[in-house]
Design a protein around this motif. Structure first.
Motif, PDB file in Angstrom:
ATOM      1  N   ASP A  39      41.469  28.180  36.162  1.00  0.00           N
ATOM      2  CA  ASP A  39      40.201  27.806  36.440  1.00  0.00           C
ATOM      3  C   ASP A  39      39.913  27.585  37.732  1.00  0.00           C
ATOM      4  N   ASN A  43      37.554  30.816  38.904  1.00  0.00           N
ATOM      5  CA  ASN A  43      36.358  30.489  38.744  1.00  0.00           C
ATOM      6  C   ASN A  43      35.676  29.732  39.803  1.00  0.00           C
ATOM      7  N   LYS A  87      34.150  35.836  37.964  1.00  0.00           N
ATOM      8  CA  LYS A  87      34.305  34.847  37.180  1.00  0.00           C
ATOM      9  C   LYS A  87      35.257  35.280  35.919  1.00  0.00           C
ATOM     10  N   SER A  88      35.901  34.272  35.168  1.00  0.00           N
ATOM     11  CA  SER A  88      36.953  34.701  34.171  1.00  0.00           C
ATOM     12  C   SER A  88      37.083  33.435  33.246  1.00  0.00           C
ATOM     13  N   GLN A  89      36.265  33.544  31.997  1.00  0.00           N
ATOM     14  CA  GLN A  89      36.182  32.612  30.996  1.00  0.00           C
ATOM     15  C   GLN A  89      37.399  32.759  30.053  1.00  0.00           C
ATOM     16  N   VAL A 104      40.903  36.360  28.082  1.00  0.00           N
ATOM     17  CA  VAL A 104      40.078  36.135  29.186  1.00  0.00           C
ATOM     18  C   VAL A 104      38.867  37.172  29.054  1.00  0.00           C
TER      19      VAL A 104
END
Length: 149
Positions: A39, A43, A87-89, A104
């Motif tokens: 995160d 992110n 971004k990488s959720q 992800v």
């Protein structure tokens, strides 16, 4: 038939021995370390802070990213400067021994359908020491109604 039964029983015993040896507390600690790192790094783009948990001799299996902590940090510092909307959720995570798995959804901006990514990290002594990934673009159209996430 007796030999087959004996072999099956032996393999079940081996599996139960390995399952009993898992240290779930350590695995959860590794998972929390990787999720926090991910995160901050991918992110928040707080590369320097996040990289404190990356080993100096970090080994990278993505052919586009160099080995070593410093080259890894340099590579992504530039990537985030070039694309600050990246971004990488994390959709899900799992562990197995010293490995942490992340599924992800990575995007380069709000209109990008992105990519489905599976990241695998190996953790040793509280540091991320190794990484693998598999990346697949999210298509505009799918042959089914299931999502990739």
């Amino acid at each position: 038939m007796i030999a087959i039964s004996a072999a099956m029983a032996a393999s079940l015993n081996v599996c139960s021995v390995f399952a009993a040896e898992r240290n779930l507390s350590m695995e959860e600690s590794n998972r929390a370390l990787v999720v926090s790192f991910y995160d901050k790094f991918f992110n928040q783009h707080d590369v320097a802070e996040a990289a404190q948990v990356v080993a100096d001799d970090y080994k990278q299996h993505n052919p586009n990213v160099p080995d070593g902590k410093a080259p890894f940090v340099d590579y992504f510092t530039k990537a985030f400067q070039d694309n600050p909307a990246r971004k990488s959720q994390i959709v899900r995570s799992a562990t197995d021994g010293d490995l942490v798995y992340l599924h992800v959804h990575a995007t380069s901006g709000p209109t990008d359908p992105g990519s489905a990514v599976v990241d695998i990290f190996r953790v040793a002594n509280g540091k991320i020491v190794e990484h693998w990934d598999v990346i697949q673009k999210v298509p505009e159209k799918s042959a089914n109604t299931n999502t990739m996430f």
